[in-house]
Motif scaffolding. Structure first.
Motif, PDB file in Angstrom:
ATOM      1  N   LYS A 142      -0.886 -12.117   4.557  1.00 39.49           N
ATOM      2  CA  LYS A 142      -2.249 -12.592   4.362  1.00 39.49           C
ATOM      3  C   LYS A 142      -2.562 -12.698   2.877  1.00 39.49           C
ATOM      4  O   LYS A 142      -1.963 -12.026   2.056  1.00 39.49           O
ATOM      5  N   GLU A 143      -3.536 -13.548   2.582  1.00 35.28           N
ATOM      6  CA  GLU A 143      -3.946 -13.726   1.196  1.00 35.28           C
ATOM      7  C   GLU A 143      -4.394 -12.415   0.567  1.00 35.28           C
ATOM      8  O   GLU A 143      -4.106 -12.147  -0.593  1.00 35.28           O
ATOM      9  N   GLU A 144      -5.104 -11.594   1.334  1.00 38.13           N
ATOM     10  CA  GLU A 144      -5.597 -10.339   0.778  1.00 38.13           C
ATOM     11  C   GLU A 144      -4.447  -9.413   0.382  1.00 38.13           C
ATOM     12  O   GLU A 144      -4.552  -8.656  -0.591  1.00 38.13           O
ATOM     13  N   GLU A 145      -3.318  -9.488   1.102  1.00 43.35           N
ATOM     14  CA  GLU A 145      -2.163  -8.670   0.748  1.00 43.35           C
ATOM     15  C   GLU A 145      -1.530  -9.157  -0.549  1.00 43.35           C
ATOM     16  O   GLU A 145      -1.103  -8.343  -1.382  1.00 43.35           O
ATOM     17  N   VAL A 146      -1.470 -10.466  -0.715  1.00 47.41           N
ATOM     18  CA  VAL A 146      -0.944 -11.022  -1.958  1.00 47.41           C
ATOM     19  C   VAL A 146      -1.863 -10.670  -3.122  1.00 47.41           C
ATOM     20  O   VAL A 146      -1.410 -10.293  -4.204  1.00 47.41           O
ATOM     21  N   ASN A 147      -3.172 -10.754  -2.893  1.00 46.42           N
ATOM     22  CA  ASN A 147      -4.130 -10.450  -3.948  1.00 46.42           C
ATOM     23  C   ASN A 147      -4.042  -9.001  -4.414  1.00 46.42           C
ATOM     24  O   ASN A 147      -4.212  -8.711  -5.600  1.00 46.42           O
ATOM     25  N   ARG A 148      -3.776  -8.077  -3.495  1.00 45.54           N
ATOM     26  CA  ARG A 148      -3.684  -6.668  -3.877  1.00 45.54           C
ATOM     27  C   ARG A 148      -2.530  -6.402  -4.838  1.00 45.54           C
ATOM     28  O   ARG A 148      -2.536  -5.412  -5.556  1.00 45.54           O
ATOM     29  N   CYS A 149      -1.553  -7.291  -4.845  1.00 48.41           N
ATOM     30  CA  CYS A 149      -0.378  -7.102  -5.698  1.00 48.41           C
ATOM     31  C   CYS A 149      -0.571  -7.661  -7.097  1.00 48.41           C
ATOM     32  O   CYS A 149       0.346  -7.575  -7.921  1.00 48.41           O
ATOM     33  N   GLN A 150      -1.727  -8.235  -7.391  1.00 44.63           N
ATOM     34  CA  GLN A 150      -2.016  -8.676  -8.745  1.00 44.63           C
ATOM     35  C   GLN A 150      -2.227  -7.451  -9.642  1.00 44.63           C
ATOM     36  O   GLN A 150      -2.898  -6.494  -9.254  1.00 44.63           O
ATOM     37  N   ILE A 151      -1.682  -7.500 -10.839  1.00 45.75           N
ATOM     38  CA  ILE A 151      -1.716  -6.319 -11.696  1.00 45.75           C
ATOM     39  C   ILE A 151      -3.136  -5.902 -12.054  1.00 45.75           C
ATOM     40  O   ILE A 151      -3.427  -4.701 -12.160  1.00 45.75           O
ATOM     41  N   GLY A 174       4.407   9.794  -1.191  1.00 40.71           N
ATOM     42  CA  GLY A 174       3.473  10.538  -0.355  1.00 40.71           C
ATOM     43  C   GLY A 174       2.258  11.045  -1.113  1.00 40.71           C
ATOM     44  O   GLY A 174       1.140  11.057  -0.588  1.00 40.71           O
ATOM     45  N   ASN A 175       2.461  11.428  -2.370  1.00 42.67           N
ATOM     46  CA  ASN A 175       1.368  12.025  -3.146  1.00 42.67           C
ATOM     47  C   ASN A 175       0.512  11.017  -3.897  1.00 42.67           C
ATOM     48  O   ASN A 175      -0.669  11.279  -4.150  1.00 42.67           O
ATOM     49  N   ASN A 176       1.088   9.862  -4.262  1.00 42.24           N
ATOM     50  CA  ASN A 176       0.390   8.981  -5.187  1.00 42.24           C
ATOM     51  C   ASN A 176       0.192   7.543  -4.732  1.00 42.24           C
ATOM     52  O   ASN A 176      -0.635   6.837  -5.322  1.00 42.24           O
ATOM     53  N   VAL A 177       0.931   7.080  -3.744  1.00 42.08           N
ATOM     54  CA  VAL A 177       0.870   5.667  -3.377  1.00 42.08           C
ATOM     55  C   VAL A 177       0.322   5.452  -1.974  1.00 42.08           C
ATOM     56  O   VAL A 177      -0.544   4.587  -1.765  1.00 42.08           O
ATOM     57  N   ARG A 178       0.786   6.205  -1.032  1.00 45.81           N
ATOM     58  CA  ARG A 178       0.513   5.923   0.383  1.00 45.81           C
ATOM     59  C   ARG A 178      -0.977   5.799   0.692  1.00 45.81           C
ATOM     60  O   ARG A 178      -1.384   4.890   1.427  1.00 45.81           O
ATOM     61  N   GLN A 179      -1.785   6.680   0.155  1.00 42.89           N
ATOM     62  CA  GLN A 179      -3.209   6.660   0.482  1.00 42.89           C
ATOM     63  C   GLN A 179      -4.028   5.758  -0.437  1.00 42.89           C
ATOM     64  O   GLN A 179      -5.195   5.505  -0.171  1.00 42.89           O
ATOM     65  N   LYS A 180      -3.419   5.275  -1.524  1.00 44.73           N
ATOM     66  CA  LYS A 180      -4.169   4.481  -2.501  1.00 44.73           C
ATOM     67  C   LYS A 180      -3.987   2.981  -2.338  1.00 44.73           C
ATOM     68  O   LYS A 180      -4.899   2.215  -2.636  1.00 44.73           O
ATOM     69  N   PHE A 181      -2.798   2.563  -1.910  1.00 45.94           N
ATOM     70  CA  PHE A 181      -2.548   1.129  -1.774  1.00 45.94           C
ATOM     71  C   PHE A 181      -2.880   0.723  -0.353  1.00 45.94           C
ATOM     72  O   PHE A 181      -2.327   1.264   0.607  1.00 45.94           O
ATOM     73  N   GLU A 182      -3.774  -0.254  -0.183  1.00 47.77           N
ATOM     74  CA  GLU A 182      -4.404  -0.506   1.106  1.00 47.77           C
ATOM     75  C   GLU A 182      -3.583  -1.347   2.073  1.00 47.77           C
ATOM     76  O   GLU A 182      -3.889  -1.394   3.259  1.00 47.77           O
ATOM     77  N   SER A 183      -2.558  -2.039   1.598  1.00 50.12           N
ATOM     78  CA  SER A 183      -1.763  -2.866   2.508  1.00 50.12           C
ATOM     79  C   SER A 183      -0.906  -2.001   3.421  1.00 50.12           C
ATOM     80  O   SER A 183      -0.531  -0.880   3.069  1.00 50.12           O
ATOM     81  N   GLU A 184      -0.567  -2.547   4.577  1.00 58.65           N
ATOM     82  CA  GLU A 184       0.318  -1.862   5.517  1.00 58.65           C
ATOM     83  C   GLU A 184       1.775  -2.057   5.124  1.00 58.65           C
ATOM     84  O   GLU A 184       2.576  -1.125   5.200  1.00 58.65           O
ATOM     85  N   ASN A 185       2.100  -3.272   4.699  1.00 61.42           N
ATOM     86  CA  ASN A 185       3.484  -3.625   4.400  1.00 61.42           C
ATOM     87  C   ASN A 185       3.561  -4.208   2.987  1.00 61.42           C
ATOM     88  O   ASN A 185       2.837  -5.145   2.655  1.00 61.42           O
ATOM     89  N   TYR A 186       4.457  -3.670   2.161  1.00 63.70           N
ATOM     90  CA  TYR A 186       4.563  -4.117   0.779  1.00 63.70           C
ATOM     91  C   TYR A 186       5.789  -3.486   0.141  1.00 63.70           C
ATOM     92  O   TYR A 186       6.498  -2.683   0.762  1.00 63.70           O
ATOM     93  N   THR A 187       6.059  -3.851  -1.097  1.00 60.40           N
ATOM     94  CA  THR A 187       7.094  -3.180  -1.880  1.00 60.40           C
ATOM     95  C   THR A 187       6.462  -2.729  -3.195  1.00 60.40           C
ATOM     96  O   THR A 187       5.455  -3.293  -3.640  1.00 60.40           O
ATOM     97  N   PHE A 188       7.053  -1.725  -3.804  1.00 56.35           N
ATOM     98  CA  PHE A 188       6.606  -1.332  -5.138  1.00 56.35           C
ATOM     99  C   PHE A 188       7.813  -0.877  -5.944  1.00 56.35           C
ATOM    100  O   PHE A 188       8.782  -0.350  -5.403  1.00 56.35           O
ATOM    101  N   ASP A 189       7.748  -1.131  -7.252  1.00 51.07           N
ATOM    102  CA  ASP A 189       8.832  -0.776  -8.165  1.00 51.07           C
ATOM    103  C   ASP A 189       8.432   0.452  -8.969  1.00 51.07           C
ATOM    104  O   ASP A 189       7.276   0.584  -9.388  1.00 51.07           O
ATOM    105  N   VAL A 190       9.399   1.339  -9.202  1.00 51.07           N
ATOM    106  CA  VAL A 190       9.137   2.558  -9.959  1.00 51.07           C
ATOM    107  C   VAL A 190      10.229   2.775 -11.000  1.00 51.07           C
ATOM    108  O   VAL A 190      11.317   2.204 -10.910  1.00 51.07           O
ATOM    109  N   TYR A 191       9.893   3.619 -11.956  1.00 48.66           N
ATOM    110  CA  TYR A 191      10.857   4.063 -12.960  1.00 48.66           C
ATOM    111  C   TYR A 191      10.865   5.585 -12.966  1.00 48.66           C
ATOM    112  O   TYR A 191       9.812   6.224 -12.951  1.00 48.66           O
ATOM    113  N   VAL A 192      12.060   6.167 -12.974  1.00 49.37           N
ATOM    114  CA  VAL A 192      12.205   7.625 -12.982  1.00 49.37           C
ATOM    115  C   VAL A 192      12.621   8.050 -14.388  1.00 49.37           C
ATOM    116  O   VAL A 192      13.671   7.633 -14.896  1.00 49.37           O
ATOM    117  N   THR A 193      11.807   8.865 -15.030  1.00 51.69           N
ATOM    118  CA  THR A 193      12.052   9.284 -16.406  1.00 51.69           C
ATOM    119  C   THR A 193      13.086  10.412 -16.469  1.00 51.69           C
ATOM    120  O   THR A 193      13.437  11.014 -15.447  1.00 51.69           O
TER     121      THR A 193
END
Length: 360
Positions: free
Chosen positions: A27-36, A249-268
């Protein structure tokens, strides 16, 4: 830019997707949520420092204009104009435009964006003197070859303008962001934004990962840089997987509203996880070391485990497929040129894996 030769010869009939259900459910709203500019304020504390500027429509038109030679903005001095790659048309004796009457017309005035340039200059200084740019969704990775460093590092407005104007992949943001939406009503977002992200020269590419979320559950993690084998990563993979799962579980799951998506991370190095980006599930998002079919098969099996994949040997290195179009626009249907190329690559990979030199 709708007439760009890179995109107009690719029609919806040539689109190859993981499954029709994946695309039709986007859906458009899912694409919109991925805008930086949408997700960054929520994840600022766990991301890299970024300053975001709304772009005037005149600058968007400048990025889309392919009617003539590439002209840098008026305020860019000769020292900043990167003369080895871009020439000032006012200094070229052979730059003449005919008006059809036999008289030689003067070239049109170069564009000018003084307010935007001032804001960008101040932002670059506040971010330590170097940044890498991206628009609402995409960074101009396909034009990094034109920079002096071969990267997206920019220290001036002219370098940003050069990367953005030289990128074909940004046409996705400008013209095709909603092409895969089942409820498409928009051809482009109402506003475009330029994100200036702090440049960290010490970032290690092997510590970037793409995470796949379905039904708000983490189902897969892939190494982001798949063209290189990093032996040290094999020793860390269990720890990395645990860190990312906990972070999700601590930082993404409850904050990002889409059901299905991908996200990129960096581990320091000190085992902190930073969010780099969000993308929709499927469509123009690359599945990297997975295929969308594999991820969906894992979902059908209702497995509670998170599939974690890295390049575990030199034989498993994937070739870098750099195209000027979103992944989903490639015609990889059976019998196509890309289908045959990928089949040959898989055969060669299996052959190397089974060979005595590979330790089989």
């Amino acid at each position: 830019m709708e007439s760009s030769p890179v995109y107009t010869r690719l029609t919806p009939a040539t689109i190859k997707t993981s499954s029709s259900s994946t695309i039709s459910s986007m859906k458009e709203e899912e694409v919109n949520r991925c805008q930086i500019q949408e997700w960054y304020p929520k994840f600022k504390s766990v991301s890299i420092k970024t300053l975001i500027h709304e772009l005037p429509e005149s600058f968007v038109e400048y990025l889309l204009d392919d009617s003539g030679p590439f002209v840098l903005p008026a305020s860019v001095s000769n020292d900043d104009a990167l003369p080895n790659r871009i020439h000032n048309p006012y200094e070229e004796e052979d730059y003449q435009v005919s008006d059809g009457s036999g008289d030689e017309a003067e070239p049109s005035s170069p564009p000018s964006f003084p307010e935007l340039e001032l804001k960008i200059r101040e932002s670059i200084e506040s971010l330590g003197g170097a940044i890498f740019p991206k628009l609402n969704w995409s960074a101009p990775k396909d034009s990094s070859w034109i920079s002096t460093s071969g990267t997206l590092r920019c220290a001036s407005f002219s370098e940003i303008a050069l990367l953005l104007r030289s990128s074909d992949s940004l046409v996705h943001d400008l013209c095709h962001a909603y092409d895969s939406c089942g409820d498409r009503t928009l051809s482009r977002p109402q506003k475009f934004f330029l994100a200036l992200r702090k440049w960290y020269p010490s970032l290690r590419p092997e510590m970037e990962f793409r995470c796949f979320v379905w039904g708000q559950c983490l189902v897969g993690i892939s190494q982001r840089e798949v063209t290189t084998f990093y032996p040290a990563l094999c020793e860390k993979k269990d720890d990395v997987k645990a860190l990312i799962r906990e972070f999700f579980g601590n930082n993404v799951r409850q904050k990002f509203e889409s059901e299905n998506y991908t996200f990129d991370v960096y581990v320091t190095e000190d085992e902190r996880v930073k969010v780099l980006d969000f993308n929709p599930w499927g469509a123009f998002t690359l599945p990297l070391l997975f295929t969308w079919e594999e991820l969906e098969q894992n979902l059908r099996e209702e497995s509670d485990s998170v599939a974690f994949r890295i390049v575990e040997s030199q034989c498993a290195v994937r070739p870098g497929i750099k195209t000027a179009v979103p992944y989903d626009y490639l015609d990889t249907s059976e019998g196509s040129g890309w289908d045959q190329f990928l089949r040959n690559a898989d055969v060669e990979l299996h052959r190397q894996t089974r060979s005595p030199e590979a330790g089989a």
